[in-house]
Design a protein around this motif. Structure first.
Motif, PDB file in Angstrom:
ATOM      1  N   THR A 217       0.626  -0.941   0.100  1.00  0.00           N
ATOM      2  CA  THR A 217      -0.197  -0.061   0.268  1.00  0.00           C
ATOM      3  C   THR A 217       0.915   1.159   0.131  1.00  0.00           C
ATOM      4  O   THR A 217       1.981   1.515   0.200  1.00  0.00           O
ATOM      5  CB  THR A 217      -0.662   0.576   1.032  1.00  0.00           C
ATOM      6  OG1 THR A 217      -0.072  -0.201   2.378  1.00  0.00           O
ATOM      7  CG2 THR A 217      -2.033  -1.294   1.144  1.00  0.00           C
ATOM      8  N   GLN A 219       0.833   5.568   0.370  1.00  0.00           N
ATOM      9  CA  GLN A 219       0.044   6.966   1.440  1.00  0.00           C
ATOM     10  C   GLN A 219      -0.526   7.875   0.183  1.00  0.00           C
ATOM     11  O   GLN A 219       1.103   8.426  -0.417  1.00  0.00           O
ATOM     12  CB  GLN A 219       0.485   7.066   2.820  1.00  0.00           C
ATOM     13  CG  GLN A 219      -0.157   8.314   3.463  1.00  0.00           C
ATOM     14  CD  GLN A 219      -1.308   7.320   4.131  1.00  0.00           C
ATOM     15  OE1 GLN A 219      -1.032   6.829   4.288  1.00  0.00           O
ATOM     16  NE2 GLN A 219      -2.389   8.012   4.512  1.00  0.00           N
ATOM     17  N   SER A 239      -4.395  12.595   1.276  1.00  0.00           N
ATOM     18  CA  SER A 239      -5.125  11.240   1.071  1.00  0.00           C
ATOM     19  C   SER A 239      -6.219  10.145   2.278  1.00  0.00           C
ATOM     20  O   SER A 239      -6.538  11.060   3.456  1.00  0.00           O
ATOM     21  CB  SER A 239      -4.028   9.884   1.456  1.00  0.00           C
ATOM     22  OG  SER A 239      -4.249   8.884   1.616  1.00  0.00           O
ATOM     23  N   GLY A 242      -5.203   9.456   5.366  1.00  0.00           N
ATOM     24  CA  GLY A 242      -4.352  10.052   6.105  1.00  0.00           C
ATOM     25  C   GLY A 242      -4.525  10.217   7.754  1.00  0.00           C
ATOM     26  O   GLY A 242      -3.047  10.736   8.037  1.00  0.00           O
ATOM     27  N   GLY A 245      -2.391   7.442   8.492  1.00  0.00           N
ATOM     28  CA  GLY A 245      -0.488   7.552   8.096  1.00  0.00           C
ATOM     29  C   GLY A 245      -0.084   8.825   7.896  1.00  0.00           C
ATOM     30  O   GLY A 245       1.196   9.003   7.230  1.00  0.00           O
ATOM     31  N   ALA A 248       1.172  12.395   2.371  1.00  0.00           N
ATOM     32  CA  ALA A 248       2.236  12.214   2.067  1.00  0.00           C
ATOM     33  C   ALA A 248       4.139  12.242   1.747  1.00  0.00           C
ATOM     34  O   ALA A 248       4.384  11.637   1.482  1.00  0.00           O
ATOM     35  CB  ALA A 248       2.103  12.217   0.247  1.00  0.00           C
ATOM     36  N   ASN A 251       6.045  10.880   4.213  1.00  0.00           N
ATOM     37  CA  ASN A 251       6.045   9.700   4.329  1.00  0.00           C
ATOM     38  C   ASN A 251       7.614   9.899   2.925  1.00  0.00           C
ATOM     39  O   ASN A 251       7.911   8.376   2.608  1.00  0.00           O
ATOM     40  CB  ASN A 251       5.517   8.054   3.382  1.00  0.00           C
ATOM     41  CG  ASN A 251       4.419   7.840   4.468  1.00  0.00           C
ATOM     42  OD1 ASN A 251       4.434   7.244   5.834  1.00  0.00           O
ATOM     43  ND2 ASN A 251       3.284   9.016   4.809  1.00  0.00           N
ATOM     44  N   HIS A 272       5.945   2.426   1.427  1.00  0.00           N
ATOM     45  CA  HIS A 272       4.826   1.392   1.836  1.00  0.00           C
ATOM     46  C   HIS A 272       4.470   0.999   2.740  1.00  0.00           C
ATOM     47  O   HIS A 272       5.739   0.373   3.253  1.00  0.00           O
ATOM     48  CB  HIS A 272       4.593   1.768   0.194  1.00  0.00           C
ATOM     49  CG  HIS A 272       5.062   0.616  -0.442  1.00  0.00           C
ATOM     50  ND1 HIS A 272       5.442  -0.780  -0.815  1.00  0.00           N
ATOM     51  CD2 HIS A 272       6.637   0.939  -0.326  1.00  0.00           C
ATOM     52  CE1 HIS A 272       6.012  -1.297  -0.907  1.00  0.00           C
ATOM     53  NE2 HIS A 272       7.168  -0.436  -1.317  1.00  0.00           N
TER      54      HIS A 272
END
Ligand SMILES: Cc1cc2nc3c(=O)[nH]c(=O)nc-3n(C[C@H](O)[C@H](O)[C@H](O)COP(=O)(O)OP(=O)(O)OC[C@H]3O[C@@H](n4cnc5c(N)ncnc54)[C@H](O)[C@@H]3O)c2cc1C
Length: 273
Positions: A217, A219, A239, A242, A245, A248, A251, A272
């Motif tokens: 997966t 994000q 996302s 969000g 995680g 974006a 990450n 990921h």
């Protein structure tokens, strides 16, 4: 800079003094590159420079082409097709330049002139970091306005600009997965675990498809054609997951960037699960 006290004890907001305006070189000016100079740029980026016209130009006078015009009319609202056209963005209002009465729509009569609008005059359809460096360098040398165009989704029209050279990143589609990504210069060479590296033109749908095949997966956001590595992540990147995680950009492990002085490169990866 001027400090403005709004409400004592609540806030102070700094206002920027108006900056001196600076106009980039325009096509009618002596500073504009000659055909030979544009050809030279084309050679340095391995033939990937194209003179750009608005997508509807084939439905108007000088450029009229019945078959091509039929295709444009059929695909006018196709986001995937638009993303791949340097002469388009996703929102047709950003292709027009109302202040200069320039537009080019499929609805207007064939006999009307197709105005260039805000569509860039040249597009460097870049494939490598080196192509980007060459295009940035060319723009700096001739003081040209530069537009960076990925999917063309920008709501504020920032991926197109009148009388500009476009860097078209949409064709850069590399995606690679590693099990233990080690960021450059990581202390002790410590890895960060699973990661994906994607090139500047990868769409979210392309990223999800690749991640799905690896049973991973990522994000990232909710649109099929928004670019994963362009405006999306640079503005944070919301996302549906969000809350779990983060953004974006939270990450991101590394970014590979071409700086304005074209001399530095760094790397970019996205984790990921
Ligand atoms: C249908 C739709 C759904 C969306 N869903 C989401 C969502 O779920 N979550 C979310 O956070 N956002 C979402 N967005 C907003 C989206 O993230 C922004 O519009 C984003 O700016 C699009 O980036 P792009 O690179 O695809 O588009 P572009 O218009 O090509 O580029 C956007 C901006 O980034 C610059 N840029 C692009 N690539 C680069 C690069 N490689 N280097 C430097 N600058 C670059 C461009 O010059 C421009 O200023 C959505 C937008 C749309 C239209």
């Amino acid at each position: 800079m001027v400090g403005l006290s709004l409400i004592p004890l609540f806030a102070s907001i700094a206002l920027a003094a108006p900056e001196k305006s600076h106009c980039r070189c325009r096509p009618h000016e002596a500073c504009w590159p000659t055909n030979e100079q544009w050809s030279s740029l084309n050679s340095t980026i391995q033939g990937n420079l194209v003179a750009t016209r608005p997508i509807a130009s084939v439905c108007h006078e000088a450029d009229f082409d019945e078959a091509a015009c039929k295709t444009v009319k059929e695909r006018w609202t196709d986001s995937y097709w638009r993303a791949a056209q340097p002469g388009a963005v996703q929102w047709e209002n950003w292709e027009a330049w109302p202040e200069h009465h320039q537009s080019c729509y499929i609805e207007s009569d064939e006999s009307t002139t197709c105005g260039q609008g805000r569509v860039s005059l040249y597009s460097a359809k870049v494939q490598t970091a080196s192509h980007i460096q060459k295009a940035v360098d060319f723009a700096r040398t001739y003081d040209l306005r530069l537009a960076i165009r990925n999917s063309g989704h920008d709501y504020m029209g920032r991926s197109t600009a009148p009388e500009s050279l476009q860097i078209f990143t949409n064709g850069m589609k590399d995606i690679t997965f590693v099990d233990n990504f080690v960021p450059a210069g990581a202390p002790g060479g410590k890895g960060e675990g699973h990661a994906v590296t994607m090139a500047a033109g990868v769409h979210l749908s392309e990223l999800y498809k690749a991640a799905g095949e690896k049973k991973r997966t990522v994000q990232a956001g909710a649109s099929h054609t928004v670019g994963a590595a362009g405006g999306y992540i640079q503005a944070g990147g919301h996302s549906p997951f969000g809350a779990r995680g983060g953004l974006a950009s939270d990450n991101a492990l590394e970014f590979q960037v071409v700086t304005a002085d074209v001399s530095e490169l760094h790397k970019r990866r996205l984790t990921h699960g």
